[in-house]
Design a protein around this motif. Structure first.
Motif, PDB file in Angstrom:
ATOM      1  N   ILE A 178       0.821  -1.211   0.000  1.00  0.00           N
ATOM      2  CA  ILE A 178       0.000   0.000   0.000  1.00  0.00           C
ATOM      3  C   ILE A 178       0.852   1.256   0.000  1.00  0.00           C
ATOM      4  O   ILE A 178       1.751   1.410   0.820  1.00  0.00           O
ATOM      5  N   GLY A 179       0.524   2.161  -0.924  1.00  0.00           N
ATOM      6  CA  GLY A 179       1.264   3.407  -1.051  1.00  0.00           C
ATOM      7  C   GLY A 179       0.673   4.521  -0.213  1.00  0.00           C
ATOM      8  O   GLY A 179       0.360   5.596  -0.730  1.00  0.00           O
ATOM      9  N   GLN A 180       0.517   4.269   1.067  1.00  0.00           N
ATOM     10  CA  GLN A 180       0.066   5.330   1.970  1.00  0.00           C
ATOM     11  C   GLN A 180       0.659   5.084   3.350  1.00  0.00           C
ATOM     12  O   GLN A 180       0.944   3.943   3.712  1.00  0.00           O
ATOM     13  N   PRO A 181       0.881   6.150   4.121  1.00  0.00           N
ATOM     14  CA  PRO A 181       1.516   5.990   5.438  1.00  0.00           C
ATOM     15  C   PRO A 181       0.716   5.064   6.352  1.00  0.00           C
ATOM     16  O   PRO A 181      -0.514   4.962   6.242  1.00  0.00           O
ATOM     17  N   ASP A 182       1.439   4.396   7.257  1.00  0.00           N
ATOM     18  CA  ASP A 182       0.753   3.520   8.205  1.00  0.00           C
ATOM     19  C   ASP A 182       0.392   4.248   9.496  1.00  0.00           C
ATOM     20  O   ASP A 182      -0.253   3.679  10.358  1.00  0.00           O
ATOM     21  N   PHE A 183       0.787   5.548   9.617  1.00  0.00           N
ATOM     22  CA  PHE A 183       0.338   6.321  10.779  1.00  0.00           C
ATOM     23  C   PHE A 183      -0.977   7.014  10.437  1.00  0.00           C
ATOM     24  O   PHE A 183      -1.347   7.144   9.263  1.00  0.00           O
ATOM     25  N   ASP A 184      -1.706   7.431  11.462  1.00  0.00           N
ATOM     26  CA  ASP A 184      -3.015   8.052  11.238  1.00  0.00           C
ATOM     27  C   ASP A 184      -2.856   9.562  11.046  1.00  0.00           C
ATOM     28  O   ASP A 184      -1.814  10.152  11.366  1.00  0.00           O
ATOM     29  N   VAL A 185      -3.909  10.173  10.531  1.00  0.00           N
ATOM     30  CA  VAL A 185      -3.946  11.629  10.402  1.00  0.00           C
ATOM     31  C   VAL A 185      -3.715  12.245  11.783  1.00  0.00           C
ATOM     32  O   VAL A 185      -4.337  11.822  12.771  1.00  0.00           O
ATOM     33  N   PRO A 186      -2.811  13.230  11.912  1.00  0.00           N
ATOM     34  CA  PRO A 186      -2.564  13.838  13.226  1.00  0.00           C
ATOM     35  C   PRO A 186      -3.856  14.306  13.887  1.00  0.00           C
ATOM     36  O   PRO A 186      -4.756  14.833  13.219  1.00  0.00           O
ATOM     37  N   THR A 187      -3.934  14.113  15.197  1.00  0.00           N
ATOM     38  CA  THR A 187      -5.165  14.409  15.939  1.00  0.00           C
ATOM     39  C   THR A 187      -5.614  15.851  15.750  1.00  0.00           C
ATOM     40  O   THR A 187      -6.812  16.128  15.579  1.00  0.00           O
TER      41      THR A 187
END
Length: 368
Positions: free
Chosen positions: A35-44
């Motif tokens: 998958i070409g997307q970060p594994d962290f979530d959108v910053p709170t």
């Protein structure tokens, strides 16, 4: 073919990445390095800004060019980097939207567009939608941006040079000297220079370099999808000469209309978020996977983005990917991004535990 379907849709196939996902659909718990997307979530704080925008009634169309505060913030940031006399900016519906608008605004049927092979899958498809002629430049085996090859490919039909650094799928980052040379070639031949900079935040071995520094007519596409894990929010931006930007906006009015307004308020907040921790994490992931696989596979060490493009140990990258999927490892065949079927793409935008599992499978496959 159904008689209602337009001829232009037959000039390109559906994304091969989707076919890989279909192939892997039966896997119970795959080791996903595709998958070409970060594994962290959108910053709170970015999430909170979008929620506040929704709850305060900022849910209608925004101006086509984007909400004023976000455009002002982008303009200030861009002007500090590139103090050009004529440089405007607007908010697009993701960088993909920006790419489509750029092609529609500048590429006539029969116009040639030069870019490197391997390439981001959208480039040839978008060009063919416009009637443009893709001119891929073979960059194997090291995937470097070679200004001499670019200039040699120029013909009277050449309309645009398209560069992508750090690159997808290779992760290779062009040097400032290479980008400066290409920028000067574009200026010399009066050719549009389009710079896809969506991975600009992910540079691990030095500061980011843009050809816009060396050519004030460069059109730059960037956004928040990769840097802030906002892939589903569809907030990109484009900056370049005002007449080009105005033309792209005219097309956006009749297509995407605008980027989602609540997401734009989130993007405004995102501009204040310090990403250095995430970038450090991804540098460590790059070092981990490149270090562990160096004795098993041929590849150019990625300087940015979150991809590694490795040569398959057999004569077909596609068949090698099928072998990997049989062992529960999900990676992407290189032929999706290239005219060649010799490589495969790994995304290291994954938890370290997943990376370690994937590395072990790849080592096993290299030995078999």
């Amino acid at each position: 073919m159904h008689p209602w379907i337009a001829d232009r849709t037959t000039t390109f196939d559906a994304s091969g990445i989707r076919r890989v996902f279909d192939l892997a659909a039966k896997l119970k718990d795959p080791i996903n390095l595709s998958i070409g997307q970060p594994d962290f979530d959108v910053p709170t704080e970015v999430q909170d800004a979008a929620i506040e925008a929704i709850r305060s009634g900022k849910n209608a169309y925004s101006p086509t060019q984007g909400i004023a505060p976000l455009r002002a913030a982008l303009k200030a940031e861009i002007a500090a980097k590139y103090p050009h006399e004529d440089r405007d900016v607007f908010v697009s519906s993701g960088t993909s939207g920006g790419l489509m608008l750029a092609m529609m605004a500048m590429v006539n049927p029969g116009d040639e567009v030069i870019y490197l092979d391997p390439y981001f899958v959208m480039y040839p498809a978008l060009l063919k939608m416009c009637g443009g002629v893709p001119v891929p430049i073979d960059s194997y085996p090291d995937f470097q941006l070679d200004p001499d090859k670019i200039e040699t490919a120029i013909t009277p039909r050449t309309k645009m040079i398209l560069v992508n650094s750090p690159g997808n799928p290779t992760g290779v980052t062009a040097t400032e000297e290479q980008l400066e040379a290409v920028a000067k070639i574009a200026a010399k031949h009066n050719i549009a220079l389009l710079s896809d900079e969506i991975y600009s935040q992910f540079c691990y071995d030095g500061p980011y370099a843009s050809p816009a520094k060396h050519n004030d007519q460069t059109i730059v596409i960037d956004g928040f999808s990769k840097s802030h894990a906002m892939t589903g929010w569809r907030v990109g931006y484009v900056h370049g000469p005002s007449e080009i930007i105005a033309t792209m906006l005219k097309i956006q009015q009749y297509s995407f209309v605008c980027s989602p307004q609540p997401a734009q308020w989130g993007a405004l907040r995102a501009m204040e978020v310090n990403l250095s921790g995430h970038i450090d994490d991804y540098r460590q992931k790059r070092d981990l996977i490149a270090g562990e696989l160096a004795d098993y596979y041929e590849f150019t060490r990625p300087g940015g983005a979150f991809y590694l493009f490795a040569k398959a140990p057999i004569d077909s990258g596609e068949r090698f990917v099928e072998q990997a999927i049989e062992k529960g490892l999900l990676i992407i065949p290189g032929k999706i991004f290239s005219d060649k079927d010799s490589h495969f793409r790994i995304s290291f935008a994954a938890p370290n535990e997943t990376l370690h599992k994937g590395i072990e499978v790849l080592k096993q496959l290299a030995k078999s």
